[in-house]
Design a protein around this motif. Structure first.
Motif, PDB file in Angstrom:
ATOM      1  N   GLU A   6       0.542  -7.934   6.925  1.00  0.00           N
ATOM      2  CA  GLU A   6       1.598  -6.947   6.694  1.00  0.00           C
ATOM      3  C   GLU A   6       1.058  -5.540   6.924  1.00  0.00           C
ATOM      4  O   GLU A   6      -0.133  -5.265   6.745  1.00  0.00           O
ATOM      5  CB  GLU A   6       2.132  -7.026   5.259  1.00  0.00           C
ATOM      6  CG  GLU A   6       2.659  -8.375   4.840  1.00  0.00           C
ATOM      7  CD  GLU A   6       1.632  -9.197   4.096  1.00  0.00           C
ATOM      8  OE1 GLU A   6       2.030 -10.056   3.286  1.00  0.00           O
ATOM      9  OE2 GLU A   6       0.422  -8.975   4.325  1.00  0.00           O
ATOM     10  N   CYS A  22       5.211  -7.608   9.776  1.00  0.00           N
ATOM     11  CA  CYS A  22       4.413  -8.789   9.472  1.00  0.00           C
ATOM     12  C   CYS A  22       4.042  -9.446  10.790  1.00  0.00           C
ATOM     13  O   CYS A  22       4.905 -10.016  11.461  1.00  0.00           O
ATOM     14  CB  CYS A  22       5.181  -9.755   8.596  1.00  0.00           C
ATOM     15  SG  CYS A  22       4.344 -11.344   8.350  1.00  0.00           S
ATOM     16  N   TRP A  36      10.269 -12.254   3.221  1.00  0.00           N
ATOM     17  CA  TRP A  36       9.646 -11.138   2.518  1.00  0.00           C
ATOM     18  C   TRP A  36       9.858 -11.361   1.017  1.00  0.00           C
ATOM     19  O   TRP A  36      10.984 -11.602   0.568  1.00  0.00           O
ATOM     20  CB  TRP A  36      10.272  -9.809   2.932  1.00  0.00           C
ATOM     21  CG  TRP A  36       9.887  -9.361   4.292  1.00  0.00           C
ATOM     22  CD1 TRP A  36      10.621  -9.496   5.444  1.00  0.00           C
ATOM     23  CD2 TRP A  36       8.669  -8.704   4.665  1.00  0.00           C
ATOM     24  NE1 TRP A  36       9.934  -8.970   6.501  1.00  0.00           N
ATOM     25  CE2 TRP A  36       8.733  -8.464   6.055  1.00  0.00           C
ATOM     26  CE3 TRP A  36       7.536  -8.285   3.968  1.00  0.00           C
ATOM     27  CZ2 TRP A  36       7.704  -7.831   6.756  1.00  0.00           C
ATOM     28  CZ3 TRP A  36       6.521  -7.657   4.665  1.00  0.00           C
ATOM     29  CH2 TRP A  36       6.611  -7.430   6.038  1.00  0.00           C
ATOM     30  N   ARG A  38       8.489  -9.684  -2.941  1.00  0.00           N
ATOM     31  CA  ARG A  38       7.877  -8.511  -3.551  1.00  0.00           C
ATOM     32  C   ARG A  38       7.527  -8.814  -5.005  1.00  0.00           C
ATOM     33  O   ARG A  38       8.135  -9.681  -5.631  1.00  0.00           O
ATOM     34  CB  ARG A  38       8.804  -7.287  -3.481  1.00  0.00           C
ATOM     35  CG  ARG A  38      10.067  -7.384  -4.297  1.00  0.00           C
ATOM     36  CD  ARG A  38      10.955  -6.174  -4.022  1.00  0.00           C
ATOM     37  NE  ARG A  38      12.188  -6.196  -4.807  1.00  0.00           N
ATOM     38  CZ  ARG A  38      13.174  -5.319  -4.670  1.00  0.00           C
ATOM     39  NH1 ARG A  38      13.084  -4.335  -3.765  1.00  0.00           N
ATOM     40  NH2 ARG A  38      14.247  -5.404  -5.431  1.00  0.00           N
ATOM     41  N   TYR A  93       4.724  -5.792  -1.356  1.00  0.00           N
ATOM     42  CA  TYR A  93       5.577  -6.609  -0.509  1.00  0.00           C
ATOM     43  C   TYR A  93       4.721  -7.590   0.285  1.00  0.00           C
ATOM     44  O   TYR A  93       3.745  -7.190   0.933  1.00  0.00           O
ATOM     45  CB  TYR A  93       6.398  -5.722   0.430  1.00  0.00           C
ATOM     46  CG  TYR A  93       7.561  -5.074  -0.269  1.00  0.00           C
ATOM     47  CD1 TYR A  93       7.368  -4.050  -1.196  1.00  0.00           C
ATOM     48  CD2 TYR A  93       8.879  -5.485  -0.021  1.00  0.00           C
ATOM     49  CE1 TYR A  93       8.428  -3.463  -1.864  1.00  0.00           C
ATOM     50  CE2 TYR A  93       9.946  -4.904  -0.688  1.00  0.00           C
ATOM     51  CZ  TYR A  93       9.711  -3.897  -1.600  1.00  0.00           C
ATOM     52  OH  TYR A  93      10.773  -3.319  -2.260  1.00  0.00           O
ATOM     53  N   CYS A  95       4.609 -10.930   3.033  1.00  0.00           N
ATOM     54  CA  CYS A  95       5.227 -11.752   4.065  1.00  0.00           C
ATOM     55  C   CYS A  95       4.829 -13.202   3.815  1.00  0.00           C
ATOM     56  O   CYS A  95       3.680 -13.477   3.406  1.00  0.00           O
ATOM     57  CB  CYS A  95       4.722 -11.290   5.427  1.00  0.00           C
ATOM     58  SG  CYS A  95       5.370 -12.201   6.832  1.00  0.00           S
TER      59      CYS A  95
END
Length: 123
Positions: A6, A22, A36, A38, A93, A95
């Motif tokens: 990412e 990503c 995605w 988080r 965040y 991926c």
């Protein structure tokens, strides 16, 4: 094996925008869903959005209308365009990718994960 990297995180003021990337490498032909997630401090990791090779996508209610995913297949890259950012969007965040077709997939259904990129939204 699949590797995910990412990038694009950073510090932004509320109301601003960021685009996360990503980049996937390795056995990418085996991937059928990308996502995605988080995770904010002290909170569980949550799904932001996912998209499968059938063209279906899912967005969490908290980001619907503000975040949008896109893919550049030539670059093997998934993007997350984030607009109208809020302080509550502050999180790491991640991926993720799965060999299977998913939609609104569970955390444990994704086999591959990146290291994450930090997004901080100031008020």
């Amino acid at each position: 094996q699949v590797q995910l990297v990412e990038s694009g995180g950073g510090l932004v003021q509320a109301g601003g925008s960021l685009r996360l990337s990503c980049a996937a490498s390795g056995d990418i032909v085996s991937i059928n869903t990308m996502a995605w997630y988080r995770q904010a401090p002290g909170k569980e990791r949550e799904l932001v959005a996912d998209i499968n090779n059938g063209g279906s996508s899912y967005y969490a209610n908290s980001v619907k209308g503000r975040f949008s995913m896109s893919r550049d297949n030539a670059k093997n890259t998934l993007y997350l365009q984030m607009s109208s950012l809020k302080p509550e969007d502050t999180a790491m965040y991640y991926c993720a990718a799965s060999n299977d077709y998913r939609l609104n997939g569970r955390l444990d259904e994704y086999e591959y994960w990146g290291q994450g990129t930090q997004v901080t939204v100031s008020s």
